[in-house]
Design an enzyme around this catalytic site. Structure first.
Site, PDB file in Angstrom:
ATOM      1  N   CYS A 436       2.053 -23.195   3.017  1.00  0.00           N
ATOM      2  CA  CYS A 436       3.007 -23.218   1.903  1.00  0.00           C
ATOM      3  C   CYS A 436       4.415 -22.950   2.428  1.00  0.00           C
ATOM      4  O   CYS A 436       5.268 -23.834   2.405  1.00  0.00           O
ATOM      5  CB  CYS A 436       2.617 -22.178   0.858  1.00  0.00           C
ATOM      6  N   GLU A 438       4.800 -20.314   5.248  1.00  0.00           N
ATOM      7  CA  GLU A 438       4.591 -19.273   6.233  1.00  0.00           C
ATOM      8  C   GLU A 438       5.214 -19.634   7.579  1.00  0.00           C
ATOM      9  O   GLU A 438       5.043 -20.736   8.071  1.00  0.00           O
ATOM     10  CB  GLU A 438       3.093 -19.014   6.408  1.00  0.00           C
TER      11      GLU A 438
END
Length: 792
Positions: A436, A438
Site C-alpha cells: 500500500c 510501506e
C-alpha cells in the site's frame, strides 16, 4: 470487442481474456508441494527440503502460453488460477465451499480440487501447516485479542513480505548468482564457525533454487518451440520463437534486450510468489529506471520502437492482472478482502546519484497504466523536488479520470524515512514504497508487516476498565472505571497503559511466529536476490537481509483523535455532559441522546480541519503509538517500526466495536489510514493536508491519505493545476502519500443500487484500487460517505 484507445489487437485480446477469466482455485501447487514433502521430509535439512520442493514445482508445474502473449509464466495453469499453500494454511472442505459460493472475492473450486484436498492435502498438512503451529503456540490472551479485533496477524495464512526487486537481476543471471553461492560455500570455515552447517545448508538450498528457475525457463523455451513447429500463422510462429530465444537467455544469464529484461523480472516474480505466498506480492521497484538502459539500447540499434516497448509493458500488465491474491478466509479475508495482491510499481523519483529519475520509460508506464486500466499492478508515481512539472501533471491527468491510479508518493520524504531508519544513502535513494504505502530499501531489506492494531478499540476498552462489551470478555487491563478519571490526563494515562499491554501481547506472539518461520519456512529462492543473504549464509526469514524491519500498522488515528477530542473538550474542559452520560449514550448507540450526539459530531474540534486543538491531540496519540512500538527488537536482529494504513481492516475493526465518543455509530467502520473521520473534515483539502502534515511522517514507514473529489472540481486546466499544487504543497510539508477518488456520491449510490450497469467502475479503497462491485456493502458505504472536497 470494444475498441480501447492505444491498444493494438494483441493487447486487447489479452486484456479481455484476463478481465473475463473467472477466478478459480488451483490445486496443482498443493499437490506438488505434498509430493515433495512426502519424498524428502526427514531425509534432508529444512532449507534443502524447501529448495527441493521449489525445484519439484518448477520442473513439473503445467506451462501456459496464452494466445498472442509475449511474456510467459503463470502461477497456476491458466489466467486467474489461484494456487494454495497448504504448508502455510491447510484449508478445510468447508473453506473451499465458502470460497466457491461467496458472492464477492470468490474462487471457483472444481471436484478434482476437492478430491485431492480430501485424499492427499488434508491428511498430510492438517497438523503440519504454519497456521496450525502458530495457533497452537499462542497464549490465551493473544488468541482473545486476535479473535476479538484488537489486532490481526499477517502470517496466519500468508508468508512474510515485503519483497521488492532492486537492479541486480538486470546485471546478473542466475548462473552468476550460483557462482557467488559456490564461492561462498568454499569460504565456509568448518573448523571454527559454529554456524558452518546451517550456512552450508542454506547456501546449498540457494544453489538448488538457481537450477530450478533455470530449468523452468528451459521448459518454456522448449514448449514455445514445440508450439511454433505446428503454428501456421507466421506472426504467431515468430512470436513463439522470440519467446523461446528470450527464455534461452533469461534467467540463466543477464538480459540483453528490453523484452528479456521484462521476462527476467517476470520469471523471478513467479519464482518468489510460487516458493511461498508473501504478503505482499513481489514488486519490481523502479521499473522505469531498471528498463531504461535496455530501452535506450534497443531504440539506438533499431531493434525496439516506442510502440513495441509499450506493447511489451502492456503484456506485463496483463501478467500481473492474471494473478489474483491467493484465497483467504476468516479474519485474514476481512483485513484484506480483495483479489489485488499489492504488486506496486514505482515510477519517477530520483536516481541512485540523487538526480531526477524520470525518463522516457516513465512516460511509457504512465501511458500503459492509463490505457490498460487494470486493478493490477498497483501503480504509483514518486514525486521529488526535481520531478518535472510535465510528469506530475500527466499523472494528475490520469488520476482525475477517476479509477484510482496512480497514487502519489513523496520521494524526498521517503529517502528521509530510510535514512532515519539507518539505511545507507545509496540504498535509501534506490528504495521506495510497496504494497500500500510501506517504505523499504528494495532488494536489500526484509520489511515485514505483522498485522493491524485497532487503536480506537483500545480507547473503547480504556473506557470500560478493559472489558469488551461486544465479546463480553476481559481483554484489557483493569485500569479503572472511566467515571472515576478526574482529569483528561488520568484517562490518557490509562489509555497508554492499555496500549502498552496490547503491543506487548502482539510482539510476544510475533516473536514466536518469527522463530517458527525461520525454522520451518526458509525461502532460499528469495534469499538469492536479497542482498547479503548469500554473503551471510542466512535466509531472508532468518535475518539474512542487509536490513530487517518489522511493522505494526496502526488503524483509526482519525477516529481515535476525534474521540479523545470529544472527551477532553466536552467533559473535562467545557463540562457539557458527564462521562457517565456519554457512556450511556454509547450504550444506546446515541438513540435518545440527540443533544450529546449533536455536540460530539458538530460542535467539537475535529482532526482534518487545520484546528490546532484537535491536531495536537492527534500528534500526542501518534507519538504515543510511535514510541510504544518503534525500536523494539525483532527475532531477526532488526527493530520494529510503525505504518499507518488499513487495507480493508478499518471496516472489520469497526464491526467489532460499539458506538464511539465522536458520534460514530456501533459496528460502523473506523477511519482509514491517516484520513480524517468521514464527514469530520469540513474546511477543504488544504485544511486536511495541513492537519495530516502535523504528524511526523518521517518517523514512520508509511502513511496513507485518501481524498475524494467530484469530477467537476478537477475539470479543466485550473482543476488540474489545483490538484498538482495540492500534491506539491502536501509533499513540501513532508507528507508521505496521497491518493484520490474522483467520482460523485450520486454515481456511487446508483452503482450500489444497479451493479450490472457499473461492472467496470473502479474506485480507490485504501492503498489499492478495486472494482466497486467487488466491495461488500459496508465498504461501499464507507467510500460513499467520504467527504467530497472542493477548492472553492
Amino acid at each position: 470487442m470494444m475498441e480501447r484507445r492505444g491498444m493494438n489487437e494483441r493487447i486487447q485480446k489479452l486484456r479481455e481474456q484476463s478481465v473475463n477469466a473467472e477466478p478459480h482455485l488451483s490445486i496443482e501447487r498443493a499437490r506438488l508441494v505434498t509430493e515433495a514433502y512426502e519424498k524428502y521430509l526427514g531425509t534432508v535439512e529444512t532449507p534443502i527440503l524447501r529448495a527441493l520442493t521449489f525445484q519439484h514445482i518448477m520442473e513439473n508445474k503445467i506451462l501456459c502460453i496464452n494466445d498472442g502473449e509475449l511474456i510467459v509464466g503463470e502461477k497456476g495453469e491458466l489466467p486467474q488460477s489461484a494456487p494454495i499453500f497448504p504448508e502455510l494454511c491447510c484449508h478445510t472442505l468447508e473453506d473451499f465451499d465458502v470460497m466457491d459460493k461467496r458472492k464477492i472475492i470468490f474462487f471457483k473450486v472444481n471436484d478434482e480440487a476437492r478430491k485431492v484436498q480430501t485424499e492427499k492435502i488434508i491428511p498430510f498438512w492438517k497438523n503440519r501447516s504454519m497456521r496450525k503451529l502458530i495457533m497452537d503456540r499462542m497464549a490465551p490472551e493473544w488468541i482473545d485479542c486476535y479473535e476479538n479485533g484488537i489486532f490481526t496477524e499477517f502470517m496466519e495464512q500468508r508468508g512474510p513480505g515485503h519483497t521488492v526487486a532492486d537492479g541486480k537481476m538486470y546485471q546478473r543471471g542466475f548462473l552468476d548468482f550460483k557462482k557467488d553461492i559456490q564461492q561462498q560455500i568454499a569460504r565456509l570455515d568448518g573448523l571454527h564457525d559454529e554456524e558452518f552447517y546451517a550456512k552450508k545448508n542454506q547456501l546449498e538450498a540457494m544453489s538448488i533454487c538457481c537450477d530450478a528457475i533455470i530449468a523452468y525457463s528451459k521448459r518454456y523455451a522448449a514448449y514455445a518451440r514445440k508450439l511454433a513447429a505446428t503454428e501456421k500463422d507466421e506472426i504467431k510462429r515468430a512470436d513463439l520463437l522470440s519467446i523461446a530465444a528470450n527464455c534461452d537467455v533469461v534467467p540463466a544469464h543477464k538480459p540483453e534486450t528490453f523484452a528479456q529484461a521484462i521476462q527476467m523480472y517476470w520469471f523471478v516474480h513467479i519464482g518468489v510468489t510460487t516458493e511461498i505466498n508473501p504478503w505482499d506480492a513481489f514488486s519490481p521497484g523502479r521499473l522505469d529506471q531498471h528498463l531504461y538502459p535496455f530501452y535506450q539500447k534497443g531504440v539506438a540499434d533499431g531493434t525496439l520502437t516506442r510502440e513495441s516497448a509499450k506493447e511489451l509493458l502492456e503484456c506485463l500488465w496483463v501478467k500481473f492482472n492474471n494473478q489474483p491474491a491467493p484465497p483467504k478466509v476468516g479474519i485474514t479475508l476481512k483485513e484484506s478482502s480483495t483479489y489485488t495482491d499489492f504488486a506496486n510499481i514505482n515510477t519517477g523519483g530520483i536516481n541512485a546519484d540523487g538526480a531526477d529519475g524520470v525518463n522516457e520509460v516513465s512516460y511509457l508506464i504512465l501511458e500503459t497504466m492509463d490505457e490498460m486500466k487494470l486493478l493490477q499492478p498497483s501503480s504509483n508515481v514518486q514525486i521529488s523536488k526535481k520531478t518535472p512539472h510535465q510528469f506530475i501533471k500527466k499523472a494528475c491527468e490520469i488520476s482525475r479520470k477517476g479509477w484510482g491510479q496512480p497514487a502519489f508518493y513523496n520521494t524526498d520524504e521517503i529517502v528521509e524515512e530510510l535514512l532515519r531508519a539507518g539505511k545507507d544513502i545509496a540504498d535509501a535513494r534506490q528504495g521506495g514504497s510497496s504494497g500500500c504505502v510501506e517504505t523499504g530499501a528494495w532488494g536489500k531489506e526484509a520489511y515485514i508487516l505483522t498485522g493491524y492494531l485497532n487503536l480506537p478499540k483500545i480507547l473503547e476498552l480504556t473506557l470500560t476498565n478493559g472489558f469488551d462489551q461486544v465479546s463480553q470478555k476481559q481483554l484489557g487491563l483493569k485500569t479503572g472505571f472511566a467515571e472515576d478519571f478526574k482529569t483528561y490526563e488520568e484517562l490518557f494515562a490509562a489509555f497508554k497503559q492499555q496500549l502498552h499491554y496490547f503491543v506487548d501481547v502482539k510482539v510476544q506472539g510475533n516473536n514466536i511466529i518469527e522463530l517458527l518461520y525461520a525454522k520451518h519456512m526458509p525461502v532460499p529462492f528469495l534469499s538469492i536476490i536479497t542482498s547479503d543473504c548469500i554473503l551471510s549464509g542466512k535466509d531472508y526469514n532468518a535475518g539474512g537481509a542487509r536490513y530487517n524491519t518489522n511493522y505494526i500498522q496502526g488503524v483509526g488515528i482519525g477516529t481515535l483523535t476525534d474521540c479523545l477530542s470529544v472527551l477532553k473538550y466536552n467533559i473535562y474542559e467545557q463540562k457539557r455532559f458527564t462521562l457517565k452520560e456519554l457512556l450511556q449514550a454509547l450504550d444506546d448507540d446515541f438513540v435518545g441522546h440527540d443533544s450529546i450526539f449533536n455536540l460530539v459530531t458538530n460542535r467539537t474540534p475535529k482532526y482534518g480541519n487545520d484546528d490546532d486543538y484537535a491536531d495536537q491531540i492527534m500528534t500526542e496519540a501518534f507519538n504515543l503509538y510511535h514510541d510504544e512500538v518503534t525500536g523494539r527488537k525483532t527475532m531477526r536482529g532488526g527493530v520494529y517500526r510503525i505504518d499507518m494504513l488499513p487495507t480493508t481492516c478499518h471496516v472489520y475493526f469497526g464491526s467489532v466495536m460499539g458506538a464511539s465518543p465522536n458520534g460514530r455509530r456501533a459496528y460502523k467502520p473506523v477511519s482509514e489510514g491517516i484520513s480524517p473521520e468521514k464527514s469530520a473534515d469540513r474546511k477543504g483539502p488544504t485544511a486536511v493536508i495541513k492537519s495530516a502534515s502535523k504528524m511526523d511522517h518521517i518517523r514512520t514507514g508509511g502513511t496513507l491519505l485518501n481524498q475524494k473529489f467530484t469530477p467537476a472540481v478537477l475539470a479543466g486546466d485550473q482543476g488540474l493545476e489545483n490538484l498538482t499544487a495540492l500534491i506539491r504543497t502536501y509533499f513540501s510539508l513532508d507528507g508521505h502519500h496521497i491518493q484520490f477518488n474522483v467520482i460523485d456520491r450520486k454515481t456511487l449510490i446508483d452503482a450500489q443500487n444497479h451493479p450490472d450497469d457499473y461492472k467496470d467502475l473502479i474506485v480507490r479503497v485504501a492503498g489499492y484500487s478495486d472494482h466497486f462491485n467487488n466491495l461488500d456493502r459496508e465498504l461501499q458505504n464507507e467510500i460513499i460517505e467520504r467527504t467530497e472536497q472542493s477548492f472553492a
